[in-house]
Design a protein around this motif. Sequence first.
Motif, PDB file in Angstrom:
ATOM      1  N   UNK A   1      -6.846  -9.909   7.158  1.00  0.00           N
ATOM      2  CA  UNK A   1      -6.463  -8.898   8.119  1.00  0.00           C
ATOM      3  C   UNK A   1      -6.511  -7.535   7.430  1.00  0.00           C
ATOM      4  N   UNK A   2      -7.037  -6.559   8.142  1.00  0.00           N
ATOM      5  CA  UNK A   2      -7.122  -5.199   7.630  1.00  0.00           C
ATOM      6  C   UNK A   2      -6.222  -4.281   8.449  1.00  0.00           C
ATOM      7  N   UNK A   3      -5.518  -3.409   7.739  1.00  0.00           N
ATOM      8  CA  UNK A   3      -4.690  -2.394   8.386  1.00  0.00           C
ATOM      9  C   UNK A   3      -5.128  -1.030   7.874  1.00  0.00           C
ATOM     10  N   UNK A   4      -5.414  -0.146   8.813  1.00  0.00           N
ATOM     11  CA  UNK A   4      -5.821   1.226   8.485  1.00  0.00           C
ATOM     12  C   UNK A   4      -4.613   2.148   8.634  1.00  0.00           C
ATOM     13  N   UNK A   5      -4.405   3.009   7.654  1.00  0.00           N
ATOM     14  CA  UNK A   5      -3.312   3.983   7.689  1.00  0.00           C
ATOM     15  C   UNK A   5      -3.820   5.260   8.358  1.00  0.00           C
ATOM     16  N   UNK A   6      -3.145   5.684   9.418  1.00  0.00           N
ATOM     17  CA  UNK A   6      -3.473   6.971  10.028  1.00  0.00           C
ATOM     18  C   UNK A   6      -2.790   8.065   9.221  1.00  0.00           C
ATOM     19  N   UNK A   7      -3.482   9.174   9.009  1.00  0.00           N
ATOM     20  CA  UNK A   7      -3.020  10.167   8.037  1.00  0.00           C
ATOM     21  C   UNK A   7      -1.853  11.037   8.495  1.00  0.00           C
ATOM     22  N   UNK A   8      -1.713  11.264   9.777  1.00  0.00           N
ATOM     23  CA  UNK A   8      -0.717  12.210  10.262  1.00  0.00           C
ATOM     24  C   UNK A   8       0.671  11.587  10.397  1.00  0.00           C
ATOM     25  N   UNK A   9       1.653  12.444  10.602  1.00  0.00           N
ATOM     26  CA  UNK A   9       3.013  12.009  10.879  1.00  0.00           C
ATOM     27  C   UNK A   9       3.234  12.110  12.392  1.00  0.00           C
ATOM     28  N   UNK A  10       3.944  11.135  12.917  1.00  0.00           N
ATOM     29  CA  UNK A  10       4.102  11.014  14.360  1.00  0.00           C
ATOM     30  C   UNK A  10       5.564  11.052  14.773  1.00  0.00           C
ATOM     31  N   UNK A  11       5.759  11.287  16.070  1.00  0.00           N
ATOM     32  CA  UNK A  11       7.091  11.265  16.679  1.00  0.00           C
ATOM     33  C   UNK A  11       7.049  10.409  17.929  1.00  0.00           C
ATOM     34  N   UNK A  12       8.208   9.907  18.274  1.00  0.00           N
ATOM     35  CA  UNK A  12       8.387   9.196  19.531  1.00  0.00           C
ATOM     36  C   UNK A  12       9.262  10.093  20.390  1.00  0.00           C
ATOM     37  N   UNK A  13       8.719  10.551  21.499  1.00  0.00           N
ATOM     38  CA  UNK A  13       9.410  11.522  22.355  1.00  0.00           C
ATOM     39  C   UNK A  13       9.866  10.871  23.652  1.00  0.00           C
ATOM     40  N   UNK A 115       3.196  -5.313   2.457  1.00  0.00           N
ATOM     41  CA  UNK A 115       2.061  -5.860   3.218  1.00  0.00           C
ATOM     42  C   UNK A 115       0.927  -6.243   2.272  1.00  0.00           C
ATOM     43  N   UNK A 116       0.624  -5.367   1.316  1.00  0.00           N
ATOM     44  CA  UNK A 116      -0.413  -5.681   0.313  1.00  0.00           C
ATOM     45  C   UNK A 116      -0.049  -6.912  -0.494  1.00  0.00           C
ATOM     46  N   UNK A 117       1.218  -7.026  -0.872  1.00  0.00           N
ATOM     47  CA  UNK A 117       1.678  -8.192  -1.633  1.00  0.00           C
ATOM     48  C   UNK A 117       1.548  -9.489  -0.832  1.00  0.00           C
ATOM     49  N   UNK A 118       1.438  -9.367   0.494  1.00  0.00           N
ATOM     50  CA  UNK A 118       1.291 -10.538   1.356  1.00  0.00           C
ATOM     51  C   UNK A 118      -0.144 -10.689   1.877  1.00  0.00           C
ATOM     52  N   UNK A 119      -1.074 -10.228   1.057  1.00  0.00           N
ATOM     53  CA  UNK A 119      -2.518 -10.397   1.315  1.00  0.00           C
ATOM     54  C   UNK A 119      -3.020  -9.722   2.591  1.00  0.00           C
ATOM     55  N   UNK A 120      -2.398  -8.619   2.957  1.00  0.00           N
ATOM     56  CA  UNK A 120      -2.902  -7.804   4.054  1.00  0.00           C
ATOM     57  C   UNK A 120      -3.584  -6.600   3.428  1.00  0.00           C
ATOM     58  N   UNK A 121      -4.851  -6.428   3.763  1.00  0.00           N
ATOM     59  CA  UNK A 121      -5.672  -5.375   3.163  1.00  0.00           C
ATOM     60  C   UNK A 121      -5.377  -4.034   3.830  1.00  0.00           C
ATOM     61  N   UNK A 122      -4.926  -3.063   3.035  1.00  0.00           N
ATOM     62  CA  UNK A 122      -4.626  -1.723   3.537  1.00  0.00           C
ATOM     63  C   UNK A 122      -5.809  -0.818   3.225  1.00  0.00           C
ATOM     64  N   UNK A 123      -6.365  -0.195   4.280  1.00  0.00           N
ATOM     65  CA  UNK A 123      -7.523   0.696   4.086  1.00  0.00           C
ATOM     66  C   UNK A 123      -7.211   2.099   4.549  1.00  0.00           C
TER      67      UNK A 123
END
Length: 123
Positions: A1-13, A115-123
Amino acid sequence: MNIKVLKDRYSICRLESEDMVPLWVDTKNFISITRTEDELSIVCIDKNIPNEIKSEKGWRVLKVEGPLDFSLIGILSEISGILAKEKISIFVVSTFDTDYILVKEENFEKSIKVLSDNNINII
């Protein structure tokens, strides 16, 4: 499984259920808009949100690389279970193609590590 990190900071409004989607919402990036009879919730980049708007700022977004087939079972359960064991709270948004997991900024680095330690690929 691959997870992509989005670069910005977000809010919940949180806005009133009858409110229109405001012009300050940056529609060029990831957003989620949900209207119910009780509220209008918007997840968006936090840089343009006026101070008077009720919001929870400081979230980072992890995108599960998709598209994910509707027949797949347990993806969110696996990710949320890994993070729950580390006492990391999440906010999840799902779309037709994939899932987005939001974690607070102060838990971001720890989330990436576990997540990385649990074999989830962070991209």
